[in-house]
Design an enzyme around this catalytic site. Structure first.
Site: not given
Ligand SMILES: O=C[C@H](O)COP(=O)(O)O
Length: 338
Positions: A162, A260, A291
Site C-alpha cells: 500500500d 485506496k 479500497k
Molecule cells: O488503512 C489504513 C488506515 O490507517 C486505517 O485507518 P483507521 O485507523 O482509521 O481504521
C-alpha cells in the site's frame, strides 16, 4: 464481489493503459499525460452519477461473515505500535480470517514469521497475508526510497503493498512525476525476487535497532512472488474532485491493482461519495479495484462502502466491525457467531 459492468463507455483506445506491460517503465512526460488526464476528468464529470444502483458483493451483507472478513485489511500503523500489539493483530487476523495484516515495513518480518509459525502448526493454512505500507503516511519520499522500501518489504514477506502517491506533484499537475513514481513501485513489486537489488550492507552494530535480533534478509519461504499487488493511497481528504479523478486515472494506467482512499493520518477518511467516484473513475479498467480506508469503525459503514463500490476495507477496528455487526444481528434475532 460481483463485478458490475463499468458505468462508463470510454473508447478503449483513448484510455488504453500506457506503456504496455507494466514490468517496463518508460518515463512518461506531461505532454503525453495531461491531455489524457484532462479528457478523463471531463468524461467522469460529464457522466453525472445519477445511477446510484448499489454494487452487490457476492456475499450476504446482512450479517458479518468470513466473506466480509476476507475483504478487510486488519491494520496497525500507529507510530508507537509495539511487537506485542503486532502479535495481537496477527492473532486477531487469523482468528477472524481477515485478508491481511497491514503494517509498517519494520513489522513485516514479525508478521511473516508469526503467520508462518501458525501455519506450520495448523492443517489449514491461514488466509491472512502480510501487507506493507510504503512512503507512508505522507507520500513525499523520493521514488527511489519507495522502490527500495518495496523491495525490502517483499523480501521480508509482504504479499501486498500500500503506497502513498506523491500528493504534492498531483496538486501541481505534474502528472509525469505521479505516474512515474507509481509505475516504478509497481515494477519493483512485479519484478520478482531474482531481479531485486542485493540487501543493503549492515552498517556497524550501532543500528537504531541494535537490540533487535540480527536479521538476514533471505526471502522467507513462500515469498517467491513475481507479482505483488500495489494499492495507491491518494489521500482523498486533501484532493478536489478533479484531483481525485486524475489520481485514480494515473494510478490505473501506471499498473496499480487498487486505488485506496486514505492513510487515516491525513485528517479525513473514507466516504461513500468518494468511493463511488473512484469506482466510476477506474471503471475503464475493470481489473482495478477500490479500497476504502480511514475512520471505518462499524459494520454499517463497511456495508455502505461496499455497496458504493469498495472491494476492500482497511481498518484498525476490524474486530469491533465484526462484533458490531454481530450485535446488530443479535438484536434482530440472528447471529453470525463472531
Ligand atoms: O488503512 C489504513 C488506515 O490507517 C486505517 O485507518 P483507521 O485507523 O482509521 O481504521
Amino acid at each position: 464481489m460481483s463485478e458490475s459492468k463499468p458505468r462508463l463507455s470510454p473508447t478503449a483506445t483513448s484510455f488504453a493503459p500506457l506503456g504496455g506491460a507494466t514490468t517496463e517503465v518508460r518515463p512518461r512526460s506531461n505532454e503525453e499525460l495531461t491531455p489524457l488526464v484532462d479528457a478523463h476528468i471531463k468524461l467522469i464529470l460529464s457522466t453525472t452519477d445519477d445511477d446510484t444502483t448499489d454494487f452487490a458483493p457476492s456475499f450476504d451483507l446482512m450479517k458479518p461473515s468470513s466473506d466480509l472478513a476476507a475483504c478487510i485489511d486488519h491494520t496497525l500503523l500507529k507510530p508507537d505500535a509495539t511487537p506485542e500489539q503486532v502479535f495481537n493483530l496477527v492473532q486477531e487476523a487469523m482468528t477472524y480470517g481477515f485478508k491481511s495484516c497491514c503494517v509498517n515495513g519494520s513489522h513485516i518480518p514479525y508478521v511473516t514469521s508469526t503467520i508462518a509459525a501458525a501455519n506450520s502448526s495448523k492443517s489449514a493454512a491461514n488466509v491472512t497475508i502480510p501487507c506493507a505500507v510504503i512512503g507512508f503516511p505522507l507520500g513525499a519520499s523520493a521514488t527511489a526510497a519507495k522502490v527500495y522500501e518495496t523491495t525490502l518489504a517483499i523480501l521480508d514477506g509482504a504479499r501486498e503493498i500500500d503506497m502513498v502517491m506523491s500528493i504534492g506533484h498531483l496538486k501541481a499537475r505534474d502528472y509525469a512525476a505521479v505516474y512515474n513514481d507509481i509505475a516504478r513501485v509497481v515494477r519493483a513489486a512485479k519484478s520478482g525476487p531474482a531481479s531485486r537489488p542485493a540487501t543493503p550492507p549492515v552498517i556497524g552494530s550501532n543500528t537504531s535497532n541494535s537490540s533487535a535480533p540480527e536479521r538476514t534478509r533471505t526471502p522467507p519461504t513462500g515469498t517467491n512472488h513475481t507479482s505483488v499487488p500495489v494499492k495507491v493511497i491518494i489521500e482523498t481528504s486533501l484532493l478536489t474532485t478533479e484531483e481525485k479523478i486524475a489520481a485514480c486515472y494515473l494510478a490505473s494506467i501506471a499498473g496499480a491493482a487498487f486505488v485506496k482512499t486514505s492513510t487515516g493520518f491525513g485528517g479525513g477518511g473514507a466516504t461513500v461519495d468518494d468511493v463511488r467516484l473512484m469506482r466510476r473513475t477506474v471503471g475503464f479498467m475493470p481489473a482495478v479495484q477500490v479500497k476504502a480506508s480511514g475512520g471505518i469503525k462499524t459494520f454499517e459503514q463497511c456495508v455502505a462502502l461496499l455497496k458504493a463500490g469498495a472491494h476492500r476495507i482497511g481498518a484498525s477496528s476490524g474486530v469491533s466491525i465484526m462484533k458490531s455487526g454481530d450485535a446488530a444481528q443479535k438484536e434482530s434475532g440472528e447471529t453470525s457467531g463472531y
